[in-house]
Each structure stands twice: as structure tokens, then as C-alpha cells.
Motif scaffolding. Structure first.
Motif, PDB file in Angstrom:
ATOM      1  N   ALA A 160       0.829  -1.208   0.000  1.00 26.14           N
ATOM      2  CA  ALA A 160       0.000   0.000   0.000  1.00 26.14           C
ATOM      3  C   ALA A 160       0.861   1.254   0.000  1.00 26.14           C
ATOM      4  O   ALA A 160       0.568   2.227  -0.714  1.00 26.14           O
ATOM      5  N   ALA A 161       1.948   1.250   0.774  1.00 26.35           N
ATOM      6  CA  ALA A 161       2.832   2.418   0.819  1.00 26.35           C
ATOM      7  C   ALA A 161       3.521   2.653  -0.521  1.00 26.35           C
ATOM      8  O   ALA A 161       3.661   3.801  -0.965  1.00 26.35           O
ATOM      9  N   GLN A 162       3.932   1.589  -1.194  1.00 24.98           N
ATOM     10  CA  GLN A 162       4.609   1.765  -2.472  1.00 24.98           C
ATOM     11  C   GLN A 162       3.640   2.140  -3.584  1.00 24.98           C
ATOM     12  O   GLN A 162       4.000   2.860  -4.514  1.00 24.98           O
ATOM     13  N   ARG A 163       2.419   1.665  -3.502  1.00 22.84           N
ATOM     14  CA  ARG A 163       1.431   2.035  -4.517  1.00 22.84           C
ATOM     15  C   ARG A 163       1.045   3.513  -4.414  1.00 22.84           C
ATOM     16  O   ARG A 163       0.689   4.144  -5.415  1.00 22.84           O
ATOM     17  N   VAL A 164       1.129   4.058  -3.207  1.00 21.32           N
ATOM     18  CA  VAL A 164       0.838   5.489  -3.050  1.00 21.32           C
ATOM     19  C   VAL A 164       1.869   6.333  -3.792  1.00 21.32           C
ATOM     20  O   VAL A 164       1.544   7.362  -4.401  1.00 21.32           O
ATOM     21  N   ARG A 165       3.147   5.881  -3.789  1.00 22.53           N
ATOM     22  CA  ARG A 165       4.217   6.636  -4.435  1.00 22.53           C
ATOM     23  C   ARG A 165       4.431   6.242  -5.890  1.00 22.53           C
ATOM     24  O   ARG A 165       5.242   6.849  -6.577  1.00 22.53           O
ATOM     25  N   ALA A 166       3.735   5.223  -6.368  1.00 22.55           N
ATOM     26  CA  ALA A 166       3.934   4.753  -7.732  1.00 22.55           C
ATOM     27  C   ALA A 166       3.321   5.724  -8.737  1.00 22.55           C
ATOM     28  O   ALA A 166       2.307   6.369  -8.454  1.00 22.55           O
ATOM     29  N   PRO A 167       3.928   5.854  -9.924  1.00 25.16           N
ATOM     30  CA  PRO A 167       3.333   6.720 -10.961  1.00 25.16           C
ATOM     31  C   PRO A 167       2.010   6.152 -11.447  1.00 25.16           C
ATOM     32  O   PRO A 167       1.792   4.937 -11.463  1.00 25.16           O
ATOM     33  N   LEU A 168       1.133   7.058 -11.878  1.00 26.13           N
ATOM     34  CA  LEU A 168      -0.192   6.656 -12.329  1.00 26.13           C
ATOM     35  C   LEU A 168      -0.204   6.437 -13.836  1.00 26.13           C
ATOM     36  O   LEU A 168       0.476   7.137 -14.595  1.00 26.13           O
ATOM     37  N   GLY A 169      -0.971   5.438 -14.255  1.00 22.73           N
ATOM     38  CA  GLY A 169      -1.141   5.197 -15.675  1.00 22.73           C
ATOM     39  C   GLY A 169      -2.242   6.049 -16.260  1.00 22.73           C
ATOM     40  O   GLY A 169      -2.806   6.923 -15.592  1.00 22.73           O
ATOM     41  N   ARG A 170      -2.565   5.802 -17.523  1.00 14.70           N
ATOM     42  CA  ARG A 170      -3.602   6.588 -18.182  1.00 14.70           C
ATOM     43  C   ARG A 170      -4.977   6.370 -17.570  1.00 14.70           C
ATOM     44  O   ARG A 170      -5.852   7.241 -17.648  1.00 14.70           O
TER      45      ARG A 170
END
Length: 253
Positions: A160-170
């Protein structure tokens, strides 16, 4: 409280080891199937494992068993049942592969029943009092069990913590690839190593090896445990005798 949960953990552990050792000496698929069915019954009604939970717990053992069966069926020499191209399935390979796969299933379902009916704290207390295991090792086993039980929750937190900082796709969702999963696994490994070091220091600071220790709420050992041991040994002997009588005169070979 389920019937197996009321029994002494050391007795259950010794019975599990005994059944596993006997299983390792068997190559009769019919006998192993009967032992597996008895193990399922013990896990379902003796340990109180629900049907869905019991089914999910068997998936890893079934996967392992299928792999063992295929390897032996395709690689072991003997009388060919199916021959086509580079593949050759033999009767001996199927029999031995089925027996080896069933060994894993029997040991696996017994382990599931043991873990489902044995609280970690009771196992630790019983090992120190009845098996005369050093508290240093018993408390270490308890700490390791609790760390393993907490790994799924820790993994979910890291992801969950890494998904918060992950870049967003289209589509507006975080982009996760194999590198993100690798980073999460490495973070979990580092956190587990650090936690184990803290636990080890905490155990040593409490003087677990310094003389005898008193126990609050000791685990009983009585006639019910003797009856369980006698019943398991008796049923195991009957199953082995029935397998010897019902097996073909020439064996499975």
C-alpha cells in the motif's frame, strides 16, 4: 474447543512425526489414500477446520503432488502405458509417483490439523514442561511463529505504501510491474531481518537461559492424551494391516 485442541501439543507433535515416518516407508497408493481420507476427517471434525479453509490449505500440497506424479510417470522406466513421441508414461512411474504424491498429501493434511488445533503459546509451554526443551529454543519458536503470522499484514502495508508513491497510468491506477514487486519483497526481507534482530536481543535481555522458569496456566497432560495416542496408533496399525491384506499378491510393481 475442538477435540484435538483439548489435547496436549507435545503428544500431537510426536504423533504427527510418527505418522509421517510411517508414511515415508509406504509405497502402497491404496493405503496412503485411506490415510489421507482419515487425515481430512481429523482436520475437518477433530481440529474444526472449515471446508473452504481446508480446501485452500490443500492446494499447495496438491500442486506439489501433481508435479511429483508427472515427473515419475514420464521419467521412471517400466511397462509403457502411453508412448507418443518423446513422452512415455509407464505403469511403475504412475504407481510410484502416486505413492510419493500421496505421502506429501498425508503429511500435509496432518500438519494442517496440528497447526489448526495447537495454539502457539500452548505448544511452547508444553515443549518446555513435557519435552524438556530449553526455554531459549521454545520462546524462539514462539517468536518465529508470530513473526510468520504477521508477514501477510506487513506485506499489505508495504504494498500500500509503495502504490501510493507509484506513478499513475492513463487509467489513473498505479503502475505496478515486476520491479515494484521485487522492491516490496526486498523491503519485507529487510524489515523481517531487523525485527528478528530486535526479538533476539529482547529474548536475551530477559534471561531465558538463566535457570528454571515458572509457567502461568500450564498445559495439562492426562488420560485423554494417552487415549489419543493409543487411538492413533491403533488406527494406523489397522490401516497398515488392511493394506497388506488387500494389496495384490504380486504387489504394485
Amino acid at each position: 474447543m475442538t477435540p484435538l485442541e483439548a489435547r496436549n501439543p507435545t503428544v500431537k507433535l510426536l504423533l504427527l512425526v510418527a505418522v509421517s515416518l510411517v508414511t515415508l516407508a509406504l509405497l502402497d497408493p491404496a493405503t496412503l489414500v485411506l490415510l489421507y481420507l482419515l487425515g481430512l476427517a481429523a482436520a475437518r471434525w477433530g481440529a474444526g477446520v472449515g471446508p473452504r479453509r481446508l480446501l485452500l490449505a490443500q492446494v499447495p500440497f496438491w500442486s506439489f503432488g501433481v508435479g511429483v506424479l508427472l515427473v515419475n510417470a514420464l521419467s521412471r522406466p517400466g511397462e509403457a502405458l502411453v508412448a507418443g513421441g518423446p513422452f512415455r508414461v509407464t505403469h511403475e512411474g504412475l504407481v510410484v509417483g502416486a505413492a510419493l504424491a500421496l505421502r506429501g498429501l498425508v503429511i500435509g493434511v496432518g500438519t494442517v490439523a496440528f497447526l489448526a488445533s495447537t495454539p502457539p503459546r500452548d505448544l511452547m509451554v508444553s515443549l518446555t514442561r513435557h519435552a524438556r526443551l530449553s526455554p531459549r529454543y521454545a520462546y524462539a519458536l514462539l517468536a518465529g511463529h508470530r513473526m510468520l503470522a504477521g508477514l501477510p499484514r506487513q506485506w499489505a502495508t508495504i504494498r500500500a505504501a509503495q502504490r501510493v508513491r507509484a506513478p499513475l497510468g492513463r487509467d489513473g491506477r498505479p503502475r505496478d510491474g515486476w520491479r515494484a514487486w521485487a522492491r516490496s519483497a526486498f523491503a519485507l526481507l529487510v524489515a523481517s531481518i531487523r525485527a528478528s534482530e530486535r526479538v533476539a536481543l529482547a529474548l536475551e535481555s530477559r534471561g531465558l537461559s538463566a535457570g528454571p522458569r515458572s509457567v502461568w496456566r500450564p498445559v495439562p497432560l492426562g488420560a485423554g492424551d494417552a487415549a489419543l495416542a493409543g487411538g492413533v496408533v491403533g488406527v494406523l496399525a489397522l490401516v497398515l494391516a488392511a493394506g497388506a491384506v488387500l494389496a495384490p499378491a504380486g504387489g504394485w510393481w
